[in-house]
Design a protein around this motif. Sequence first.
Motif, PDB file in Angstrom:
ATOM      1  N   UNK A  90     -16.012  -1.390 106.101  1.00  0.00           N
ATOM      2  CA  UNK A  90     -15.504  -0.019 106.110  1.00  0.00           C
ATOM      3  C   UNK A  90     -16.530   0.991 106.595  1.00  0.00           C
ATOM      4  N   UNK A  91     -16.029   2.070 107.176  1.00  0.00           N
ATOM      5  CA  UNK A  91     -16.903   3.121 107.695  1.00  0.00           C
ATOM      6  C   UNK A  91     -17.636   3.848 106.577  1.00  0.00           C
ATOM      7  N   UNK A  92     -17.063   3.832 105.365  1.00  0.00           N
ATOM      8  CA  UNK A  92     -17.700   4.540 104.252  1.00  0.00           C
ATOM      9  C   UNK A  92     -18.621   3.640 103.435  1.00  0.00           C
ATOM     10  N   UNK A  93     -19.042   2.503 104.022  1.00  0.00           N
ATOM     11  CA  UNK A  93     -19.897   1.563 103.295  1.00  0.00           C
ATOM     12  C   UNK A  93     -21.269   2.150 102.994  1.00  0.00           C
ATOM     13  N   UNK A  94     -21.775   2.992 103.878  1.00  0.00           N
ATOM     14  CA  UNK A  94     -23.139   3.494 103.726  1.00  0.00           C
ATOM     15  C   UNK A  94     -24.122   2.559 104.409  1.00  0.00           C
ATOM     16  N   UNK A  95     -25.385   2.589 103.964  1.00  0.00           N
ATOM     17  CA  UNK A  95     -26.408   1.739 104.572  1.00  0.00           C
ATOM     18  C   UNK A  95     -26.051   0.268 104.363  1.00  0.00           C
ATOM     19  N   UNK A  96     -26.235  -0.520 105.419  1.00  0.00           N
ATOM     20  CA  UNK A  96     -25.887  -1.930 105.350  1.00  0.00           C
ATOM     21  C   UNK A  96     -26.752  -2.713 106.333  1.00  0.00           C
ATOM     22  N   UNK A  97     -26.839  -4.042 106.186  1.00  0.00           N
ATOM     23  CA  UNK A  97     -27.605  -4.840 107.149  1.00  0.00           C
ATOM     24  C   UNK A  97     -27.028  -4.733 108.552  1.00  0.00           C
ATOM     25  N   UNK A  98     -27.861  -4.952 109.543  1.00  0.00           N
ATOM     26  CA  UNK A  98     -27.454  -4.979 110.952  1.00  0.00           C
ATOM     27  C   UNK A  98     -26.993  -3.623 111.476  1.00  0.00           C
ATOM     28  N   UNK A  99     -27.547  -2.545 110.946  1.00  0.00           N
ATOM     29  CA  UNK A  99     -27.216  -1.232 111.500  1.00  0.00           C
ATOM     30  C   UNK A  99     -27.847  -1.032 112.876  1.00  0.00           C
ATOM     31  N   UNK A 100     -28.764  -1.937 113.259  1.00  0.00           N
ATOM     32  CA  UNK A 100     -29.493  -1.782 114.518  1.00  0.00           C
ATOM     33  C   UNK A 100     -28.812  -2.463 115.701  1.00  0.00           C
ATOM     34  N   UNK A 101     -27.741  -3.232 115.490  1.00  0.00           N
ATOM     35  CA  UNK A 101     -27.101  -3.855 116.635  1.00  0.00           C
ATOM     36  C   UNK A 101     -26.362  -5.133 116.312  1.00  0.00           C
ATOM     37  N   UNK A 102     -25.940  -5.851 117.377  1.00  0.00           N
ATOM     38  CA  UNK A 102     -25.143  -7.061 117.235  1.00  0.00           C
ATOM     39  C   UNK A 102     -25.982  -8.226 116.737  1.00  0.00           C
ATOM     40  N   UNK A 103     -25.308  -9.265 116.286  1.00  0.00           N
ATOM     41  CA  UNK A 103     -25.994 -10.487 115.879  1.00  0.00           C
ATOM     42  C   UNK A 103     -25.011 -11.641 115.928  1.00  0.00           C
ATOM     43  N   UNK A 104     -25.521 -12.792 116.305  1.00  0.00           N
ATOM     44  CA  UNK A 104     -24.733 -14.029 116.281  1.00  0.00           C
ATOM     45  C   UNK A 104     -25.636 -15.149 115.788  1.00  0.00           C
ATOM     46  N   UNK A 105     -25.172 -15.868 114.781  1.00  0.00           N
ATOM     47  CA  UNK A 105     -25.914 -16.988 114.209  1.00  0.00           C
ATOM     48  C   UNK A 105     -25.156 -18.271 114.503  1.00  0.00           C
ATOM     49  N   UNK A 106     -25.855 -19.293 115.015  1.00  0.00           N
ATOM     50  CA  UNK A 106     -25.213 -20.567 115.346  1.00  0.00           C
ATOM     51  C   UNK A 106     -25.958 -21.712 114.671  1.00  0.00           C
ATOM     52  N   UNK A 107     -25.212 -22.614 114.048  1.00  0.00           N
ATOM     53  CA  UNK A 107     -25.804 -23.803 113.441  1.00  0.00           C
ATOM     54  C   UNK A 107     -25.275 -25.041 114.152  1.00  0.00           C
ATOM     55  N   UNK A 108     -26.094 -26.111 114.158  1.00  0.00           N
ATOM     56  CA  UNK A 108     -25.792 -27.317 114.923  1.00  0.00           C
ATOM     57  C   UNK A 108     -25.999 -28.564 114.069  1.00  0.00           C
ATOM     58  N   UNK A 109     -25.401 -29.656 114.515  1.00  0.00           N
ATOM     59  CA  UNK A 109     -25.570 -30.915 113.803  1.00  0.00           C
ATOM     60  C   UNK A 109     -26.916 -31.558 114.101  1.00  0.00           C
ATOM     61  N   UNK A 110     -27.441 -31.306 115.302  1.00  0.00           N
ATOM     62  CA  UNK A 110     -28.639 -32.029 115.747  1.00  0.00           C
ATOM     63  C   UNK A 110     -29.783 -31.121 116.181  1.00  0.00           C
ATOM     64  N   UNK A 111     -29.748 -29.866 115.753  1.00  0.00           N
ATOM     65  CA  UNK A 111     -30.800 -28.927 116.166  1.00  0.00           C
ATOM     66  C   UNK A 111     -30.908 -27.807 115.146  1.00  0.00           C
ATOM     67  N   UNK A 112     -32.059 -27.117 115.091  1.00  0.00           N
ATOM     68  CA  UNK A 112     -32.204 -25.992 114.159  1.00  0.00           C
ATOM     69  C   UNK A 112     -31.259 -24.851 114.530  1.00  0.00           C
ATOM     70  N   UNK A 113     -30.902 -24.006 113.568  1.00  0.00           N
ATOM     71  CA  UNK A 113     -30.039 -22.862 113.873  1.00  0.00           C
ATOM     72  C   UNK A 113     -30.757 -21.849 114.753  1.00  0.00           C
ATOM     73  N   UNK A 114     -29.971 -21.053 115.475  1.00  0.00           N
ATOM     74  CA  UNK A 114     -30.553 -19.992 116.296  1.00  0.00           C
ATOM     75  C   UNK A 114     -29.841 -18.686 116.019  1.00  0.00           C
ATOM     76  N   UNK A 115     -30.527 -17.610 116.298  1.00  0.00           N
ATOM     77  CA  UNK A 115     -29.998 -16.270 116.154  1.00  0.00           C
ATOM     78  C   UNK A 115     -30.028 -15.603 117.530  1.00  0.00           C
ATOM     79  N   UNK A 116     -28.951 -14.887 117.880  1.00  0.00           N
ATOM     80  CA  UNK A 116     -28.867 -14.224 119.176  1.00  0.00           C
ATOM     81  C   UNK A 116     -28.507 -12.759 118.971  1.00  0.00           C
TER      82      UNK A 116
END
Length: 291
Positions: free
Chosen positions: A203-229
């Motif tokens: 919601x727009x009235x949430x106030x301060x929250x994580x990721x106020x600085x931009x987009x984020x995508x987290x990916x996890x894999x079966x055979x490799x460490x996770x990555x953040x984009x």
Amino acid sequence: MPARKDVDGSASVPAFYGAELRWKREDAGRTLQETVDGSFYGASYLSEIERGTRRMPLDLARHVDRVLATDGFFERRCEDARKARRRGHAEYFMDVLECEKRALEIEEWGPTLIPGPLQLEPYIRAVVRAAHPTEAEDKVTEKVVARRERAWLFEDARSPESWVVLHESILRQPLIGANDMAEQLAHIVEVAQHRRFIPQILPMNTGAHPFMMGTARLMTFADAPPIMYTEDMYNGQANDDPMLVRQYMKAYDRLRAAALPPEASLALIEAAAEDYRNGKEMRGLDRGRME
């Protein structure tokens, strides 16, 4: 042992490149591991290049040319395959395209835009034109096609399990006409009902929250460490540093905790679509009503 699946070299330039690589390697009597020995890459990486699903880095192309004695062929054609693979996508996004094909789970935060694989053509065109106002029409169409080809991420039964948190402003500040916006939001609801991704609205009235600085995508894999984009308008960056990725994962958990529950979020998206259909102005969120 299962039969090897041959590569259809006619399918694309990367597929042709990969098929030729496999033929040259096998003609030289070398295994995948023998071919990559002495490089910084593994046998599975080379296998994906041979199947046309991963791009060939320039340093690996040079290594392969030396090992297979191919007189610089793969180095010379490396750029052709790279250009073909990136058609309709930015260069910095190429590694992400390859990663999402192997991902088990994807968690995404959209502060201002609907995620690309959920976008329909009018929305895509508006986004592309905003970033590239002088782009030739054929290039815009190319980007539309490339983005719609990624729709499988949320629509295919074999796609990664996904969790998407969207900011409420995406619903309230339309980028396209009311009818198109209604169709766009209804599309999100329809795809979400296939149960391949879970939506939440912050919601727009949430106030301060994580990721106020931009987009984020987290990916996890079966055979490799996770990555953040993370990404801005003209650039993106992937990071697999374990400590940093862990920080982002914990922040994403807090973001989900601050957002509306999935069922309430889906109802809000559906209500927004209906408002656009009926020509109503978007209402501010009454969080107490939605929960």
